[in-house]
Design an enzyme around this catalytic site. Structure first.
Site, mmCIF file in Angstrom:
data_model
loop_
_atom_site.group_PDB
_atom_site.id
_atom_site.type_symbol
_atom_site.label_atom_id
_atom_site.label_comp_id
_atom_site.label_asym_id
_atom_site.label_seq_id
_atom_site.Cartn_x
_atom_site.Cartn_y
_atom_site.Cartn_z
ATOM 1 N N ASP A 292 8.643 54.547 -72.536
ATOM 2 C CA ASP A 292 8.535 55.468 -71.278
ATOM 3 C C ASP A 292 9.418 54.919 -70.221
ATOM 4 O O ASP A 292 9.705 53.611 -70.343
ATOM 5 C CB ASP A 292 7.176 55.663 -70.934
ATOM 6 C CG ASP A 292 6.560 56.550 -69.959
ATOM 7 O OD1 ASP A 292 7.736 57.572 -69.636
ATOM 8 O OD2 ASP A 292 5.678 56.695 -69.040
ATOM 9 N N TYR A 466 6.813 59.971 -66.665
ATOM 10 C CA TYR A 466 6.649 61.078 -67.641
ATOM 11 C C TYR A 466 7.722 61.254 -68.475
ATOM 12 O O TYR A 466 8.086 62.441 -68.998
ATOM 13 C CB TYR A 466 6.064 62.378 -67.073
ATOM 14 C CG TYR A 466 5.040 62.140 -65.815
ATOM 15 C CD1 TYR A 466 4.143 61.289 -65.703
ATOM 16 C CD2 TYR A 466 5.066 63.003 -64.575
ATOM 17 C CE1 TYR A 466 3.220 60.926 -64.982
ATOM 18 C CE2 TYR A 466 4.337 62.671 -63.525
ATOM 19 C CZ TYR A 466 3.389 61.844 -63.873
ATOM 20 O OH TYR A 466 2.391 61.724 -62.680
ATOM 21 N N HIS A 467 8.104 60.258 -69.227
ATOM 22 C CA HIS A 467 9.207 60.464 -70.150
ATOM 23 C C HIS A 467 8.850 59.642 -71.432
ATOM 24 O O HIS A 467 9.565 58.920 -72.262
ATOM 25 C CB HIS A 467 10.632 59.522 -69.773
ATOM 26 C CG HIS A 467 11.075 60.325 -68.493
ATOM 27 N ND1 HIS A 467 11.955 59.597 -67.498
ATOM 28 C CD2 HIS A 467 10.759 61.538 -67.958
ATOM 29 C CE1 HIS A 467 12.205 60.346 -66.624
ATOM 30 N NE2 HIS A 467 11.754 61.526 -66.776
ATOM 31 N N PRO A 468 7.536 60.008 -72.185
ATOM 32 C CA PRO A 468 7.289 59.382 -73.636
ATOM 33 C C PRO A 468 8.035 59.899 -74.461
ATOM 34 O O PRO A 468 8.515 60.998 -74.589
ATOM 35 C CB PRO A 468 5.749 59.696 -73.749
ATOM 36 C CG PRO A 468 5.640 61.159 -72.833
ATOM 37 C CD PRO A 468 6.644 61.033 -71.692
#
Length: 550
Positions: A292, A466-468
């Site tokens: 992330d 919020y970049h998993p």
């Protein structure tokens, strides 16, 4: 019900996949547990902080307590709605850096170098450069996804770019084109004043071509004799099975795709055994490699009332809403992220490793504004953290959330990188371009100068961007930690592919919506047995990652 292809998840990758298969005259079923994307909170770009905080649109996931962040549980929103996270995200469009994809190739994802993926980026785009001089050799027009820019008429948005230049960084007119490195304008997935999600770009056109949308919870993939033949779903309180004549494509996000694989018997054998799940394919990489981007908000008070805080009251919000509702215009017609930056943390770094989002208001993602009133902020964070986490099962019940553990800030390099981010941001805010607007520093605050002070601030305030991604890693078929091969096929099971951000071997620079859509586009061609020709002249890549060093 049956179809040639069943796509699990109507998010960024799944919608693109459904459209391209339907366009090829294949029968397609798309399974999506979320509801309608209708409504102003989703479609008004300026209201972006609302849908990701609404149970109606968000799965509502939280991480496990993160030991290196003081045991905090961080929010991990994922879209539970038509369009998936493209319907609740910040609408920021970043392809990633050329070297990101060359690294994918070097990690075993043959055919995924930037020369290979650029044609897919061009195919998916309908880029409206607004007279900014976009290069058609790099950008696409006529594709399903509208990409635009805001008006950039707030003086702070211009001050950010000028200050970055004064601090010694290059100015780039198009970070999605020839040169990512530098400060300049942001691209957004907004069209005619409204969010342009994957649902609008791909799913609705796919439905017009015959694709069927099934609102249901996918429970597991049905596998017989080593081949995926369907999907077990729960709909209206009943359990049923949908049949796939050709393949099942899993595009349920980097959190739910590994969960579904494990519920279906594909994953680490010991972990599946803990939950009484029969092992069909022992793939230890399923759920591992979770990555992330973390970020901080560096907030500065403004001495002039030029920020968006003037709208942060009942009357102001009514004004913004009315202008948008009746004309798709005004402050609500943009996500307000209109200037950005991609820079290197120090000399010798091969390509940018820090990203900036500039915002002309001091506000958190949950909508809470700074108590000081007028202010502005830069979201800043490192791009390539060495920390890795995992997604695992809490139980064998499909209704249970997955267990999400990022293991944030678990390397010394993470702390060094974040301290550098704070100090470089202060340097930019200290430039002459901000002098007419610059008040005191709201956070971390002028008193926070030592490494220990900055570490305390990081530990308390670092938030997910919020970049998993990365939990079904793509790589060579003989790599035991690979989950899918370079065509997205799940290793050890026939007729099953994954097409979302979970297949990323390594996280890309910037926001992940664009590369997630690109994955759906490219893997759809693998399914159909075709591909776009790569760009053959390799030296054209080099200016994108060998730019000037500060």
């Amino acid at each position: 019900m049956q179809a040639d292809y069943i796509v699990i998840g109507a998010g960024s990758g799944g919608c693109a996949m459904a459209y391209r298969l339907a366009e090829a005259e294949k029968s397609v079923i798309v399974i999506e547990h979320g509801g309608s994307d209708w409504g102003p909170f989703i479609n008004m770009p300026g209201a972006l902080s609302y849908p990701m905080n609404m149970k109606r649109y968000d799965w509502g996931y939280q991480t496990e307590p993160e030991p290196h962040l003081g045991g905090r549980r961080l929010a991990c929103p994922r879209g539970k709605v038509i369009g998936g996270s493209s319907s609740i995200n910040g609408m920021i469009y970043v392809r990633g850096h050329a070297r990101d994809f060359d690294t994918w190739r070097d990690m075993g994802a043959d055919g995924w170098a930037y020369a290979d993926v650029l044609p897919y980026y061009k195919r998916l785009e309908d880029w409206h450069d607004g007279g900014h001089g976009g290069d058609p050799a790099w950008r696409g027009q006529g594709g399903p996804l509208h990409v635009t820019r805001g008006k950039r008429d707030n003086p702070l948005v211009q001050a950010w770019v000028k200050a970055g230049e004064q601090a010694g960084y290059p100015v780039t007119d198009d970070y999605n084109g020839h040169q990512q490195e530098g400060v300049g304008p942001f691209d957004m997935t907004v069209w005619q004043g409204s969010r342009w999600s994957a649902a609008k770009a791909y799913l609705r056109p796919a439905q017009k071509l015959g694709a069927q949308l099934v609102r249901a919870l996918a429970r597991k993939i049905v596998i017989k004799d080593g081949r995926a033949v369907g999907v077990e779903i729960e709909r209206n309180g009943k359990i049923e099975t949908l049949s796939a004549n050709a393949e099942v494509i899993l595009a349920a996000s980097s959190l739910n795709s590994p969960k579904l694989l494990m519920l279906s018997g594909i994953g680490p054998a010991a972990h599946l055994a803990e939950h009484g799940i029969e092992v069909i394919a022992d793939r230890p990489g399923v759920g591992q490699n979770l990555q992330d981007h973390l970020e901080l908000y560096i907030q500065q008070a403004a001495t002039q009332p030029v920020t968006l805080a003037k709208y942060w009251n009942l009357l102001g919000k009514a004004y913004v809403g009315a202008r948008w509702l009746f004309g798709r215009q005004g402050p609500g017609a943009t996500n307000q992220f209109e200037s950005c930056g991609f820079i290197r943390s120090k000399a010798g770094v091969e390509y940018p490793d820090i990203q900036y989002h500039f915002l002309p208001i001091a506000v958190r993602y949950d909508g809470q504004v700074a108590a000081e009133g007028h202010g502005f902020q830069a979201h800043v964070g490192p791009m390539r953290s060495p920390s890795r986490g995992e997604v695992t099962l809490k139980s064998s019940d499909p209704n249970d959330d997955p267990r999400i553990f990022f293991n944030y800030m678990s390397h010394d390099a993470d702390w060094e990188d974040f301290r550098t981010c704070i100090r470089l941001t202060r340097e930019i805010f200290g430039q002459e371009a901000f002098a007419p607007y610059r008040g005191h520093e709201i956070q971390p605050g002028d008193a926070a100068q030592s490494d220990a002070d900055l570490d305390d601030f990081i530990r308390e305030h670092a938030e997910s961007a919020y970049h998993p991604c990365g939990t079904c890693r793509m790589g060579a078929a003989d790599d035991p930690m690979s989950v899918v091969d370079p065509q997205g096929r799940v290793i050890g099971v026939d007729g099953l592919r994954v097409a979302d951000s979970s297949i990323f071997p390594q996280i890309t620079n910037g926001n992940l919506n664009a590369p997630s859509i690109m994955v759906g586009e490219k893997i759809s061609d693998h399914v159909l047995g075709k591909s776009l020709a790569p760009v053959n002249d390799e030296p054209w890549i080099h200016p994108n990652w060998q730019g000037s060093q500060r």
